[in-house]
Design a protein around this motif. Structure first.
Motif, PDB file in Angstrom:
ATOM      1  N   TRP A 154       0.845  -1.189   0.000  1.00 15.49           N
ATOM      2  CA  TRP A 154       0.000   0.000   0.000  1.00 15.49           C
ATOM      3  C   TRP A 154       0.880   1.238   0.000  1.00 15.49           C
ATOM      4  CZ3 TRP A 154      -4.997   0.765  -0.805  1.00 15.49           C
ATOM      5  CH2 TRP A 154      -5.906  -0.297  -0.608  1.00 15.49           C
ATOM      6  N   THR A 155       0.478   2.193  -0.844  1.00 11.84           N
ATOM      7  CA  THR A 155       1.176   3.480  -0.844  1.00 11.84           C
ATOM      8  C   THR A 155       0.121   4.570  -0.761  1.00 11.84           C
ATOM      9  OG1 THR A 155       2.926   2.567  -2.242  1.00 11.84           O
ATOM     10  CG2 THR A 155       2.781   4.968  -2.074  1.00 11.84           C
ATOM     11  N   PHE A 156       0.163   5.353   0.282  1.00 14.02           N
ATOM     12  CA  PHE A 156      -0.790   6.445   0.460  1.00 14.02           C
ATOM     13  C   PHE A 156      -0.051   7.766   0.448  1.00 14.02           C
ATOM     14  CE2 PHE A 156      -4.033   3.500   1.603  1.00 14.02           C
ATOM     15  CZ  PHE A 156      -3.440   2.546   2.401  1.00 14.02           C
TER      16      PHE A 156
ATOM     17  N   LYS B 113       3.962  10.615   2.876  1.00  9.51           N
ATOM     18  CA  LYS B 113       3.786   9.414   2.073  1.00  9.51           C
ATOM     19  C   LYS B 113       3.968   8.210   2.980  1.00  9.51           C
ATOM     20  CE  LYS B 113       6.904   8.063  -1.091  1.00  9.51           C
ATOM     21  NZ  LYS B 113       7.584   7.990  -2.413  1.00  9.51           N
ATOM     22  N   ILE B 114       3.030   7.311   2.912  1.00  6.06           N
ATOM     23  CA  ILE B 114       3.070   6.103   3.739  1.00  6.06           C
ATOM     24  C   ILE B 114       3.233   4.905   2.816  1.00  6.06           C
ATOM     25  CG2 ILE B 114       1.820   4.642   5.352  1.00  6.06           C
ATOM     26  CD1 ILE B 114       0.383   7.094   6.375  1.00  6.06           C
ATOM     27  N   VAL B 115       4.274   4.136   3.085  1.00  5.32           N
ATOM     28  CA  VAL B 115       4.511   2.904   2.336  1.00  5.32           C
ATOM     29  C   VAL B 115       4.408   1.756   3.330  1.00  5.32           C
ATOM     30  CG1 VAL B 115       6.119   1.627   0.884  1.00  5.32           C
ATOM     31  CG2 VAL B 115       6.028   4.102   0.729  1.00  5.32           C
ATOM     32  N   ALA B 116       3.489   0.838   3.055  1.00  3.39           N
ATOM     33  CA  ALA B 116       3.235  -0.234   4.012  1.00  3.39           C
ATOM     34  C   ALA B 116       3.233  -1.575   3.311  1.00  3.39           C
ATOM     35  CB  ALA B 116       1.901  -0.012   4.719  1.00  3.39           C
ATOM     36  N   CYS B 117       4.053  -2.504   3.826  1.00  5.23           N
ATOM     37  CA  CYS B 117       4.053  -3.857   3.311  1.00  5.23           C
ATOM     38  C   CYS B 117       3.127  -4.712   4.164  1.00  5.23           C
ATOM     39  CB  CYS B 117       5.465  -4.443   3.361  1.00  5.23           C
ATOM     40  SG  CYS B 117       6.595  -3.685   2.172  1.00  5.23           S
TER      41      CYS B 117
END
Lengths: 104, 358
Positions: free
Chosen positions: A72-74, A94-98
């Motif tokens: 997910w990339t927000f 920017k949020i990068v979540a695996c």
């Protein structure tokens, strides 16, 4: 094999830059640099899972969202990160979540 | 329509009796080969598809019919009537089976009901008796309040007949004195020959041709209404259909499209050639371009930021997600094990819960 996600943090970037410098000066081999990074991945994942125990809340407006390859990339605007101790406001984050369930 | 149809075979072919229930609404479409039974019990076979409509004036008589239309009267008592409208049916041109059509281009034929026994179509045309007004209480067959206004047809009627019958309106007291209308109207019992002559002269006309002409006209009208806005430009169009279908304005539209394409090319070239200096020019061109394209709804893109710039930020959170939830445009984030960097300062969290509205 842990996520290589944390290489793009201040800590991870600094490590990569240092390793690149060592490679440039022929003090280490690229293979060794790669091994160092893999060890870094393992260490950071373990540390975050075991040695961090705080909780954060945040609220904002969602500008964009993306879900690709289970990542997910927000991009949020006007976000307020609230912790028990302090509060941080940012215009854009920017949020990068695996995926936290299936960890390599 | 709650009509009752009973079919039974006869040497003349299948016949369907049609009884008009009371209170039925007009207009009524009667296909070919239908035998009408009036309330008085008379049977009249209609060999040509007709449309029965309600005359505004109330009591009205059946309209006269071309000589070729002969409808056999089944009731022998018809001969006793003083005034007997004759029902005719076409002999040569056979009405097509199936419901009658009434396209805009209407060929009108008149159904002339008669209570006289008429010879078969092969015989010389039977005498046509103009209808006389009959009081409602009469025993005579009157389809009162009914006006047979013939519609359409592919029956191949001679063109002359439609012209003659187009104005035919049988109204009470309105005898066929206006003989200019339907030639049949002025006919009397003995004056059949003239009618037959007219019919014969008109008959040779090829019904199929007329049908084709009608259909062609119909299609042509439809095509003219279609404006082709896409496809090749008028100048470079190789297909004749595209050029034919376009209206006169279509050419200008194609030129318009050509202008748009040229401007788009120009905008693209300007954008590629330069970055900072050219961006303003390209944006200006893009603005003009956008204005011209508004009718084409090309300004639907509401993205204000370019994607690369949008994702290029220093404030980054790198974490793992436990659950991402969305309800309509409300998003909920359940994150864990994250590292945050804002304004050069780093933070960590083991759990993060967030809400955002998209």
């Amino acid at each position: 094999m842990a996520y290589q996600l944390y290489r793009n943090t201040t800590l991870g970037n600094s490590l990569q830059e240092s390793l690149d410098e060592l490679i440039q000066t022929q003090q280490i081999t690229p293979q060794l640099a790669l091994q160092v990074l893999l060890q870094f991945d393992k260490a950071i994942n373990t540390a975050l899972a075991n040695r961090v125990r705080n909780r954060v809340n945040f609220r904002g407006s969602l500008n964009t969202y993306r879900f690709c390859d289970n990542v997910w990339t927000f991009v949020l605007n006007d976000v307020e990160f609230r912790e028990v101790t302090d509060l941080v406001k940012v215009d854009k984050v920017k949020i990068v979540a695996c995926d936290g369930k299936t960890c390599p | 329509m709650t009509a009752v149809f009973k079919t039974f075979q006869k040497n003349t072919g299948s016949i369907a009796t049609f009884s008009l229930p009371p209170g039925m609404s007009y207009p009524v479409q009667i296909p070919a080969g239908v035998t009408l039974q009036t309330s008085s019990g008379h049977l009249y076979k209609v060999n040509v598809p007709v449309m029965v409509t309600q005359a505004p004036g109330g009591a009205s008589r059946i309209l006269s019919q071309p000589v070729q239309h002969v409808i056999e009267a089944r009731e022998p008592t018809a001969a006793q009537r003083a005034v007997a409208p004759s029902v005719l049916h076409t002999a040569a041109p056979q009405a097509p089976a199936g419901p009658c059509l009434h396209p805009p281009e209407v060929q009108q034929q008149h159904v002339f009901l008669s209570q006289c026994a008429l010879p078969r179509p092969t015989a010389p045309p039977p005498p046509l008796i103009p209808q006389a007004p009959v009081s409602p209480g009469d025993d005579q067959f009157t389809l009162e309040g009914i006006e047979f206004s013939p519609r359409l047809l592919d029956t191949g009627l001679p063109s002359s007949f439609p012209a003659q019958l187009s104005d035919f309106q049988a109204k009470t007291g309105q005898m066929p004195a206006s003989g200019s209308e339907v030639g049949v109207q002025g006919e009397t019992k003995g004056d059949v020959g003239a009618l037959a002559e007219r019919a014969d002269n008109a008959r040779p006309e090829d019904p199929a041709k007329r049908e084709a002409g009608l259909s062609c006209d119909y299609n042509h009208n439809v095509l003219e209404d279609i404006v082709q806005l896409d496809g090749a430009c008028g100048g470079s169009s190789d297909e004749g259909e595209g050029g034919e279908e376009e209206e006169a304005d279509g050419v200008t539209e194609n030129e318009f499209l050509g202008m748009i394409n040229a401007e788009a090319l120009r905008a693209l070239q300007e954008g590629e050639g330069s970055t900072g200096g050219g961006s303003s020019d390209s944006s200006d061109a893009a603005d003009e371009f956008a204005e011209e394209e508004d009718p084409l709804n090309s300004g639907d893109d509401v993205s204000e930021q370019d994607i690369p710039d949008l994702f290029d930020t220093d404030n980054v959170v790198v974490c793992q997600y436990d659950k991402i939830h969305r309800s309509k445009n409300r998003w909920k984030f359940y994150l864990k094990d994250g590292v945050m960097c804002f304004a050069g300062k780093d933070y960590v969290f083991s759990k993060a819960v967030g809400e955002a509205e998209w």
